[in-house]
Design an enzyme around this catalytic site. Structure first.
Site, PDB file in Angstrom:
ATOM      1  CB  SER A 264      -0.563  -0.046   1.364  1.00 32.61           C
ATOM      2  OG  SER A 264       0.231   0.611   2.328  1.00 32.61           O
ATOM      3  CE  LYS A 265       0.034   8.650  -0.297  1.00 30.91           C
ATOM      4  NZ  LYS A 265      -1.136   9.785  -0.370  1.00 30.91           N
ATOM      5  NE  ARG A 266      -2.289   2.227   5.651  1.00 30.05           N
ATOM      6  CZ  ARG A 266      -3.337   1.964   4.713  1.00 30.05           C
ATOM      7  NH1 ARG A 266      -3.831   2.954   5.035  1.00 30.05           N
ATOM      8  NH2 ARG A 266      -3.817   0.936   5.069  1.00 30.05           N
TER       9      ARG A 266
END
Length: 513
Positions: A264-266
């Site tokens: 994910s972006k996180r």
């Protein structure tokens, strides 16, 4: 046999995730392998989540990676329009076919009514209310209401959606090129919305209609779409298109570096690496997300890295050009299990491509890195730096980080080396070396080396006593490329100036030891 036609169909709701880029790559490889066609279709029916600039970003990312589509909104083609928002009339025509043959129905339930029903079900202990064969007759739709009332509601323009009718008690089976034989029970599906209240189709309807009309032969997409495929198979049957249904291949997930969960972006923010091909500026949130291009990856390296995240050629070879990937690609060699995103492997790929790139081709990229740091260097100097450092760097910005000494005075010295190697009693001898170099006319690495070796022989000094001093004075460190190549690249006047200022700094360091 129909020619292979594949499509990459992203939604312009934000930047293109690296997993989406891998999907595009696999579609492209199959198209090129078979002499087929690679289509880019923009699935922009979710207007609430539409993000300005996202479509242009997608196109730029594909072009940067060299996986340009044959047909797209920009290039056109015989099967357009290629934006779903421009095909509204097409979907209206085909959803009517489903209404006419009893495969779809009107649902007039308001959002408030649906929420009330969900709350009532929760209160009764059912936390998974679904609009399906077991509940539809208790809702407000054209199956449960008298025909006259349905007709009146439609005549009045009452807001409605159109749902797909899925009866319970059936098994939907299909073959997947990655998952092999897959089955779902119709009780798991529910009566999905096909046409929203705004008159735009949902993904499910638009995707099936477009794939059929665009004569798509293979649907290669992420495994998150696998549960929806049963619904899509039922839609093909409802339209009478089962004989022309495309082959399916659902790709394994890209997992985070820990191998625990979808990338994910996180994860990118947490582990400090990009998850998007290009930098993305989120104007609404005031945030910027890193991109592989801006972080200093070559597109060829990124493509090679991505290809191996879920596929392997069955050989020991790891470095593949795009044309070699086309030749080697085979849907049968896509893995079922998720692929852990190892950014260190990505850096390794980039390093291999940097090493394999000629100094002359690297020079403009190297010059751009120095220019970004405020230093304009000549093509000749950029070429020289490229050759000296390319085996010592992984990313393009490393050329400046590891080579700033080529253009900037040294301010930090390796004090451990100085304390060990510098002898103030030899200061006069090293001053003589600086004087010698100041008048040495042939400023090439080979000539400089000859002069320094002759000086060492005359003064009874070995390489171990001289080279560390030259290196630290010149660059601050004993690490780096060939010392005499460094001297040539820095230049005579600057080299002599750094030696003299370095000696002063070494005396001070030694005095304070």
């Amino acid at each position: 046999m129909n020619p292979v036609r594949v499509r990459f169909a992203p939604s312009p709701t934000g930047p293109l995730h690296i997993g989406g880029l891998r999907t595009a790559l696999y579609n492209y490889l199959l198209a090129r392998k078979t002499g087929g066609v690679f289509v880019l279709r923009i699935e922009d029916t979710d207007q609430k989540r539409y993000v300005e600039g996202a479509e242009a970003y997608i196109m730029e990312a594909l072009e940067w990676c060299g996986i340009s589509p044959d047909e797209s909104p920009q290039k056109g083609g015989n099967y357009g329009p290629y934006r779903q928002s421009e095909r509204r009339e097409v979907y209206a025509e085909y959803v009517k076919k489903l209404l006419d043959n009893g495969s779809a129905y009107y649902a007039f339930d308001t959002e408030a009514e649906l929420n009330d029903r969900r709350e009532a079900e929760k209160a009764a202990g059912n936390h998974n209310f679904r609009y399906d064969a077991s509940t539809r007759m208790s809702m407000r739709n054209s199956l449960s209401l008298p025909k006259a009332e349905t007709k009146a509601l439609l005549a009045e323009g009452t807001q409605q959606v159109i749902r797909f009718r899925i009866d319970s008690g059936n098994t939907v089976s299909f073959k997947d090129n990655v998952r092999e034989n897959v089955s779902f029970q119709t009780e798991e599906l529910g009566d999905q919305v096909l046409m929203k209240a705004d008159g735009l189709p949902t993904y499910h309807l638009a995707n099936i209609v477009d794939d059929h009309l665009m004569e798509i032969t293979h649907v290669i997409r992420g495994e998150e779409w696998l549960p929806s495929t049963a619904l899509h198979v039922l839609l093909y049957r409802a339209f009478g298109w089962e004989d022309t249904m495309p082959a399916f291949a659902h790709l394994p997930l890209l997992l985070n570096p820990n191998g625990k969960g979808k990338l994910s972006k996180r994860d990118g923010a947490k582990f400090g690496f990009p998850v998007f091909p290009l930098v993305w500026h989120d104007e609404a949130k005031g945030e910027t997300a890193a991109g592989f291009r801006e972080d200093g990856y070559l597109p060829q390296a990124l493509v090679n890295f991505l290809a191996f995240l879920g596929w392997n050629p069955g050989t020991e070879q790891e470095i593949f050009s795009l044309s070699e990937l086309v030749t080697a690609f085979d849907l049968e060699r896509i893995n079922k299990s998720g692929a852990r995103f190892d950014i260190e492997k990505g850096k390794w790929y980039n390093q291999q491509y940097l090493i394999a790139t000629s100094d002359e081709d690297l020079a403009p990229m190297v010059a751009a890195q120095f220019a970004a740091a405020g230093h304009e260097i000549s093509p000749a100097k950029a070429t020289k730096i490229a050759g000296l450092l390319k085996e010592r760097v992984q990313l393009l910005p490393d050329f400046f980080e590891k080579g700033r000494f080529f253009v900037e005075p040294v301010t930090d010295y390796d004090e451990k080396t100085i304390r060990k190697k510098w002898k103030p009693d030899n200061r006069a001898t090293f001053d003589q070396l600086a004087d010698l170099l100041a008048t040495h006319e042939d400023w090439t690495a080979a000539a400089i080396k000859s002069a320094v070796v002759a000086f060492m022989d005359a003064n009874g000094l070995g390489f171990g006593a001289v080279l560390p001093i030259l290196r630290v004075a010149l660059s601050g460190s004993v690490q780096g490329p060939d010392a005499f190549e460094m001297l040539e690249a820095v230049g005579r006047e600057e080299t002599v100036a750094r030696l003299r200022s370095g000696y002063d700094a070494f005396d001070a360091i030694k005095a304070g030891a």
